[in-house]
Design an enzyme around this catalytic site. Structure first.
Site, PDB file in Angstrom:
ATOM      1  N   LYS A 134      11.641  -8.482  16.111  1.00 43.16           N
ATOM      2  CA  LYS A 134      11.184  -9.197  15.306  1.00 43.16           C
ATOM      3  C   LYS A 134      11.796  -9.294  14.361  1.00 43.16           C
ATOM      4  O   LYS A 134      12.571 -10.281  13.685  1.00 43.16           O
ATOM      5  CB  LYS A 134       9.500  -9.355  15.086  1.00 43.16           C
ATOM      6  N   SER A 135      11.744  -7.870  13.180  1.00 41.99           N
ATOM      7  CA  SER A 135      12.067  -8.239  12.255  1.00 41.99           C
ATOM      8  C   SER A 135      13.999  -7.930  11.788  1.00 41.99           C
ATOM      9  O   SER A 135      14.408  -9.242  10.658  1.00 41.99           O
ATOM     10  CB  SER A 135      12.126  -6.979  11.431  1.00 41.99           C
ATOM     11  N   ARG A 157      -3.134 -14.959   3.268  1.00 41.65           N
ATOM     12  CA  ARG A 157      -2.298 -14.019   2.820  1.00 41.65           C
ATOM     13  C   ARG A 157      -1.754 -13.591   1.704  1.00 41.65           C
ATOM     14  O   ARG A 157      -1.757 -15.139   1.737  1.00 41.65           O
ATOM     15  CB  ARG A 157      -1.256 -13.203   4.181  1.00 41.65           C
ATOM     16  N   SER A 164       6.347  -2.399   1.001  1.00 38.17           N
ATOM     17  CA  SER A 164       6.133  -3.521   1.714  1.00 38.17           C
ATOM     18  C   SER A 164       8.238  -3.591   1.940  1.00 38.17           C
ATOM     19  O   SER A 164       8.445  -3.919   1.210  1.00 38.17           O
ATOM     20  CB  SER A 164       5.985  -4.376   0.719  1.00 38.17           C
ATOM     21  N   GLN A 186       8.567  -6.522   3.114  1.00 37.72           N
ATOM     22  CA  GLN A 186       9.029  -7.480   3.433  1.00 37.72           C
ATOM     23  C   GLN A 186       9.392  -8.489   1.469  1.00 37.72           C
ATOM     24  O   GLN A 186      10.078  -8.931   1.520  1.00 37.72           O
ATOM     25  CB  GLN A 186       7.839  -8.179   3.083  1.00 37.72           C
ATOM     26  N   ASP A 192       2.524  -1.189  11.959  1.00 34.89           N
ATOM     27  CA  ASP A 192       2.389  -2.407  12.288  1.00 34.89           C
ATOM     28  C   ASP A 192       1.380  -1.939  14.403  1.00 34.89           C
ATOM     29  O   ASP A 192       1.619  -2.307  14.728  1.00 34.89           O
ATOM     30  CB  ASP A 192       3.289  -3.468  13.462  1.00 34.89           C
ATOM     31  N   LYS A 251      -2.620  -8.432   6.746  1.00 31.81           N
ATOM     32  CA  LYS A 251      -1.676  -8.299   7.329  1.00 31.81           C
ATOM     33  C   LYS A 251      -2.364  -9.384   7.970  1.00 31.81           C
ATOM     34  O   LYS A 251      -3.270 -10.013   7.681  1.00 31.81           O
ATOM     35  CB  LYS A 251      -1.680  -7.457   8.540  1.00 31.81           C
ATOM     36  N   ARG A 299      -6.447  -5.630   9.721  1.00 27.30           N
ATOM     37  CA  ARG A 299      -6.673  -4.906  11.648  1.00 27.30           C
ATOM     38  C   ARG A 299      -7.321  -3.698  11.626  1.00 27.30           C
ATOM     39  O   ARG A 299      -8.356  -3.105  12.762  1.00 27.30           O
ATOM     40  CB  ARG A 299      -5.190  -4.389  11.534  1.00 27.30           C
ATOM     41  N   ARG A 342      -1.199  -8.469  17.313  1.00 26.98           N
ATOM     42  CA  ARG A 342      -0.952  -6.899  17.799  1.00 26.98           C
ATOM     43  C   ARG A 342      -2.919  -6.532  18.264  1.00 26.98           C
ATOM     44  O   ARG A 342      -3.238  -5.390  18.810  1.00 26.98           O
ATOM     45  CB  ARG A 342      -0.399  -6.706  16.992  1.00 26.98           C
TER      46      ARG A 342
HETATM   47  O1  LIG Z   1      10.073  -6.416   7.048  1.00 25.16           O
HETATM   48  C1  LIG Z   1       9.232  -7.407   8.271  1.00 25.16           C
HETATM   49  O2  LIG Z   1       9.890  -7.635   9.082  1.00 25.16           O
HETATM   50  C2  LIG Z   1       7.630  -6.586   8.635  1.00 25.16           C
HETATM   51  C3  LIG Z   1       7.095  -5.576   7.164  1.00 25.16           C
HETATM   52  C4  LIG Z   1       6.212  -5.586   7.364  1.00 25.16           C
HETATM   53  O3  LIG Z   1       5.295  -5.367   6.499  1.00 25.16           O
HETATM   54  P1  LIG Z   1       5.259  -5.272   4.889  1.00 25.16           P
HETATM   55  O4  LIG Z   1       6.828  -5.265   4.002  1.00 25.16           O
HETATM   56  O5  LIG Z   1       4.210  -6.661   5.086  1.00 25.16           O
HETATM   57  O6  LIG Z   1       4.497  -3.921   5.220  1.00 25.16           O
HETATM   58  C5  LIG Z   1       6.106  -5.371   8.399  1.00 25.16           C
HETATM   59  O7  LIG Z   1       4.022  -5.500   8.605  1.00 25.16           O
HETATM   60  C6  LIG Z   1       5.775  -6.763   9.268  1.00 25.16           C
HETATM   61  O8  LIG Z   1       5.994  -6.892  11.346  1.00 25.16           O
HETATM   62  C7  LIG Z   1       7.658  -6.860   9.005  1.00 25.16           C
HETATM   63  C1  LIG Z   2       2.549  -7.350  10.293  1.00 22.98           C
HETATM   64  C2  LIG Z   2       3.146  -8.024  11.368  1.00 22.98           C
HETATM   65  O1  LIG Z   2       4.077  -8.892  11.148  1.00 22.98           O
HETATM   66  P1  LIG Z   2       4.140 -10.791   9.238  1.00 22.98           P
HETATM   67  O2  LIG Z   2       3.496  -9.517   8.439  1.00 22.98           O
HETATM   68  O3  LIG Z   2       5.566 -11.178   9.887  1.00 22.98           O
HETATM   69  O4  LIG Z   2       3.260 -11.843   9.905  1.00 22.98           O
HETATM   70  C3  LIG Z   2       2.999  -7.913  12.428  1.00 22.98           C
HETATM   71  O5  LIG Z   2       3.825  -8.708  13.926  1.00 22.98           O
HETATM   72  O6  LIG Z   2       3.031  -7.063  12.828  1.00 22.98           O
END
Ligand SMILES: O=C(O)C1=C[C@@H](OP(=O)(O)O)[C@@H](O)[C@H](O)C1
Ligand SMILES: C=C(OP(=O)(O)O)C(=O)O
Length: 443
Positions: free
Chosen positions: A28-29, A129, A174, A176, A326, A353, A357, A400
């Site tokens: 997915k990432s 979020r 993070s 992200q 995750d 998340k 969780r 999840r």
């Molecule tokens: O960069 C990404 O693709 C992701 C980063 C993670 O989040 P965080 O950056 O908030 O830890 C993860 O939990 C998410 O499912 C995907």
């Molecule tokens: C935290 C997740 O995704 P996102 O942050 O992209 O919603 C995940 O897929 O577990």
């Protein structure tokens, strides 16, 4: 797309040995990033193995709204004709990122240094979020942000017409946040620097380098220092998306806890920044063999051979949390079937998340007979080698959580049900047929 479907209750039951091959979907990432970098390149990016889950489809739609041409050619096969760094046009409508934190945060970064305005929304889960963790550093580039109270969605960003480069130390581990800052830095002059004290998934860095950006990572006393030179011309690359280790975790867990099981999961990414669950499972005594290790599309991959066997509780140290962030929900299920106590440390990020969780797993597992303790930053499961089951778990729009409880039911004494399995489609649309083909009793 915001979540509007009716809740989809699902139940799983004690199953016979799971057997066969589990071809889990694309990562997915990496799928999000392939679409976004394709949209920021000049020319055509060809993607194979793209995850066609709702989260990624929402990112594809967003890239079209910003002016890229995005087309599906066949199963998992897509092409993106990009507009170049700084080439995004102003979208006509609101950008709805559905359930996806990665989608919304990375796209906000990608547009924040272009002279356009965009408004972002999402479903009820995403709207709860925190977005300030990304909009705060983006404001340093010169963009203007308006958000709902608590820096939540909807968020409107008026991109910086004259952006400046940024040096930013991420306050929480993070990928992200790191990725949003790097994507914004693409259209800032000079060098944008992100410093992270704990390493997080590095797909953005790998892919930016692959698309021709100048990006370096230095390991220093402060942590990883990532330096990106702004205003590159990104050159399209073929992207072969490896299979998602976070999705693989569900059939792997099922095979570990259902007696007599033996499954193979081919082509799974073994990127060290994503590998924490597998390190932990080996410490627990899991029978997992990594066959045919190789490199595919710039990522290390292997075929996993997984067999049922006895497991013991372990302590997962806080410095491992980011590399399996995750996977804690499914690890908490596996821990119930182990003997002894499993302590998961440094897991506070789980609270922000798709759901909280820690709370969601602790509540649902206790209802099903497990002994679980939580603090703000830890989850502890006292494993007894099995689970009673017999209860319904609330999934809070969290894929999840839904998949974790459905896996739990496959080895519990009594069935385990979830109130709503529909969010599974965000990351693993074929979860049900794939699990059933292995012999899992889920409906
Ligand atoms: O960069 C990404 O693709 C992701 C980063 C993670 O989040 P965080 O950056 O908030 O830890 C993860 O939990 C998410 O499912 C995907
Ligand atoms: C935290 C997740 O995704 P996102 O942050 O992209 O919603 C995940 O897929 O577990």
């Amino acid at each position: 797309m915001s979540h509007s479907a009716e809740p989809l209750p699902m139940t799983s039951r004690r199953s016979g040995p799971l057997k066969g091959e589990a071809k889990v979907p694309g990562d997915k990432s990496i799928s999000h990033r392939a679409l976004i970098l394709g949209a920021l390149s000049v020319g055509e990016t060809h993607i194979t193995g793209l995850l066609e889950g709702q989260d990624v489809l929402d990112t594809a739609k967003a890239m079209q709204a910003f002016g890229a041409q995005v087309e599906r050619l066949g199963e998992g096969e897509w092409k993106v004709n990009g507009v170049g760094v700084g080439g995004f046009s102003e979208p006509e409508g609101v950008i709805d990122c559905g359930n996806s934190g990665t989608g919304v945060r990375l796209i906000m970064g990608a547009m924040a240094t272009s002279p356009i305005t965009a408004t972002f929304t999402g479903d009820a889960s995403l709207s709860r979020r925190p977005m300030g963790r990304v909009t705060d550093p983006l404001e340093l580039f010169g963009c203007e942000v308006t958000a709902r109270e608590g820096k939540r969605l909807p968020v409107t960003i008026k991109g910086a017409a004259e952006s400046v480069p940024v040096r930013y130390k991420t306050p929480v581990a993070s990928a992200q946040i790191k990725s949003a800052v790097l994507l914004a830095g693409l259209n800032a002059p000079g060098q944008t620097v992100v410093i992270e004290s704990e390493p997080t998934r590095d797909h953005t860095e790998r892919m930016l380098a692959g698309f021709g950006a100048t990006i370096t990572t230095e390991v220093t006393d402060e942590g990883r220092v990532i330096t990106l030179t702004g205003r590159p011309e990104l050159k399209p690359q073929p992207v072969a998306v490896p299979r998602d280790p976070s999705s693989a975790a569900f059939p792997v867990a099922a095979a570990l806890i259902v007696p007599g099981s033996e499954i193979r999961v081919p082509g799974v990414s073994r990127n060290p920044t994503r590998d924490g669950l597998y390190v932990t499972l080996l410490e627990m005594g899991a029978d997992i063999t990594f066959e045919n290790p190789r490199e595919e599309g710039g990522e290390p991959v292997a075929d996993l051979l997984v067999r049922h066997g006895p497991l013991k509780g372990v302590t997962v140290p806080p410095e491992r949390a980011a590399s399996m962030i995750d996977e804690f929900p499914i690890l908490s299920v596996i821990a119930c079937f182990a003997t002894g106590t499993t302590v998961m440390q440094g897991v506070h990020e789980l609270r922000v998340k798709e759901s909280d969780r820690i709370e969601a797993m602790a509540t649902g597992l206790r209802a099903n007979g497990a002994s679980v303790e939580e603090t703000q930053d830890t989850m502890t499961v006292h494993g007894s080698g099995g689970l009673r089951g017999g209860a319904n778990a609330v999934t809070h729009l969290d894929h999840r959580i839904a998949m974790s409880f459905l896996v739990a039911g496959l080895a519990s004494e009594q069935p385990v049900s979830v109130d709503d399995g529909s969010p599974i489609a965000t990351s693993f649309p074929d979860f049900l047929p794939l699990m059933k083909a292995l012999g899992a009793d889920i409906a």
